[in-house]
Design an enzyme around this catalytic site. Structure first.
Site, PDB file in Angstrom:
ATOM      1  CD  GLN A   1      -1.372  -0.090   3.663  1.00 28.09           C
ATOM      2  OE1 GLN A   1      -1.729  -1.209   4.028  1.00 28.09           O
ATOM      3  NE2 GLN A   1      -1.844   1.008   4.235  1.00 28.09           N
TER       4      GLN A   1
ATOM      5  CB  CYS B   1      -5.242  -0.997   5.327  1.00 27.11           C
ATOM      6  SG  CYS B   1      -6.252   0.024   6.428  1.00 27.11           S
TER       7      CYS B   1
ATOM      8  CG  HIS C   1      -3.911  -2.889   9.196  1.00 26.63           C
ATOM      9  ND1 HIS C   1      -3.690  -2.039   8.125  1.00 26.63           N
ATOM     10  CD2 HIS C   1      -3.249  -4.034   8.907  1.00 26.63           C
ATOM     11  CE1 HIS C   1      -2.916  -2.653   7.243  1.00 26.63           C
ATOM     12  NE2 HIS C   1      -2.644  -3.859   7.689  1.00 26.63           N
TER      13      HIS C   1
ATOM     14  CG  ASN D   1      -0.444  -6.468   6.378  1.00 27.93           C
ATOM     15  OD1 ASN D   1      -1.270  -5.627   6.016  1.00 27.93           O
ATOM     16  ND2 ASN D   1       0.371  -6.270   7.401  1.00 27.93           N
TER      17      ASN D   1
END
Ligand SMILES: *[C@@H]1O[C@H](CO)[C@@H](O)[C@H](O)[C@H]1NC(C)=O
Ligand SMILES: *[C@@H]1O[C@H](CO)[C@@H](O)[C@H](O)[C@H]1NC(C)=O
Ligand SMILES: *[C@@H]1O[C@H](CO)[C@@H](O)[C@H](O)[C@H]1NC(C)=O
Length: 336
Positions: free
Chosen positions: A134, A140, A279, A303
């Site tokens: 990102q 996110c 997140h 992630n």
């Protein structure tokens, strides 16, 4: 009185910039780290960044020493975020905004009738695109949303298409998302539903910036969704059933701790991660591993901090451990 004067003197010296000198033994490691991650600083900023980096490095080393003494189940490592303080990190990257279940959104609840396999890993079934990055943008939520949509598209078409976060950043503001300054997965799905589609990363590439206007092209529709589901808040049993039945599910966690920022490997759990979720990530499965004669269950979360972070970009997070990092508090997924 004297004490007060000494303190005042100390404060003055600190204000004048007498920071602790950099550790000369770390000179080479610092230069290597900067060159590996292509970091360049203005001359006046370098000393501060070096100081932050040294502090992070020492905390990482301390944790890993404690881990070697059996105090933790996971290890940490220096990564590309090494020059950020905890506060800067959370300002920059952890920008998920928790949402209440709204109008359109349906509720997914655990059911005793639904049986789940002992282990699920959607990566092995072709549902999951490579780990993304990102950058310095609090997007996110967009990465979490594209991850769930990519799984849905794969389920329906058998094709794995990398979807566009920038499309969500640029175009879903009207629904209450705020680009690099945060957003909601459920509102990203609502955008796709209302808009009638989403473009692929290929036609609508990521810029990690907030400034462009919407360039969605309906000719290049690569994904769709018609309904949005939120998993019963706080129920890991419901989340397990959703992941097993549906595919990758968007989740939010509390990722604000130092340990989370520098996670490298093992099964993560921390007393410092049960505050508020901030997140967005993607639950791509769950599993179990034998640790010192015990069975330990974990979630597999994707992630968007590049493959450098964690286990090739993923974290294994303690499962059925009292909603660790509040992983089951804000889970959602789209359907067609
Ligand atoms: C899509 O999901 C359904 C159940 O939700 C499943 O039966 C089907 O096999 C899946 N298709 C693919 C290509 O994985
Ligand atoms: C998306 O939905 C629209 C309208 O319901 C439909 O015409 C289109 O074929 C769908 N596209 C995909 C990629 O599923
Ligand atoms: C661990 O899980 C396996 C497989 O589910 C099971 O056979 C075994 O009895 C479990 N061991 C412990 C210590 O709970």
């Amino acid at each position: 009185m004297l004490d007060a004067m000494v303190m005042l003197l100390g404060l003055l010296l600190a204000l004048l910039g007498f920071a602790p000198a950099p550790d000369p033994a770390l000179e080479e490691a610092w230069e290597e780290w900067k060159s590996f991650y292509a970091k360049e600083y203005p001359r006046e900023a370098e000393a501060t960044r070096r100081e932050v980096w040294e502090k992070n490095l020492r905390r990482i080393q301390q944790h890993n020493w404690e881990q070697s003494q059996g105090q933790h189940a996971f290890r940490l490592a220096m990564n590309h975020y090494g020059d950020l303080t905890d506060e800067e990190f959370n300002q920059l990257l952890n920008r998920f905004i928790p949402a209440e279940r709204e109008g359109l959104v349906q509720l997914f609840q655990a059911s005793a009738a639904r049986k789940t396999p002992a282990e699920v890993d959607w990566r092995a079934k072709g549902y999951v695109t490579p780990v993304k990055n990102q950058g310095h943008c609090g997007s996110c939520w967009a990465f979490s949303a594209t991850g769930a949509l990519e799984g849905l598209v794969f389920n329906r078409t058998g094709k794995l298409v990398v979807l566009s976060e920038q499309n969500l950043i640029d175009c879903s503001r009207k629904l209450g998302n705020n680009g690099c300054h945060g957003g909601y997965m459920t509102r990203a799905f609502q955008y796709v539903h209302k808009n009638g589609g989403l473009n692929s990363e290929h036609v609508y590439p990521y810029t990690a910036m907030d400034t462009s206007s919407c360039r969605y092209n309906p000719q290049d529709r690569a994904a769709n969704c018609s309904t949005i589901w939120m998993v019963d808040q706080g129920s890991e049993a419901a989340l397990e059933q959703a992941v097993a039945a549906v595919g990758p599910v968007s989740v939010a966690v509390d990722a604000s701790s130092f340990q989370f920022h520098f996670y490298k490997s093992g099964i993560f759990s921390s007393v410092f991660c049960s505050q508020w979720v901030n997140h967005g990530m993607l639950a791509v499965g769950y599993g179990m591993s034998q640790e010192h004669g015990h069975n330990v269950s974990y979630w597999i979360l994707k992630n968007s901090w590049s493959e450098v972070w964690g286990e090739q970009g993923y974290i294994r997070l303690l499962k059925d451990g009292g909603n660790q990092c509040r992983v089951a508090s804000q889970a959602s997924f789209p359907m067609l």
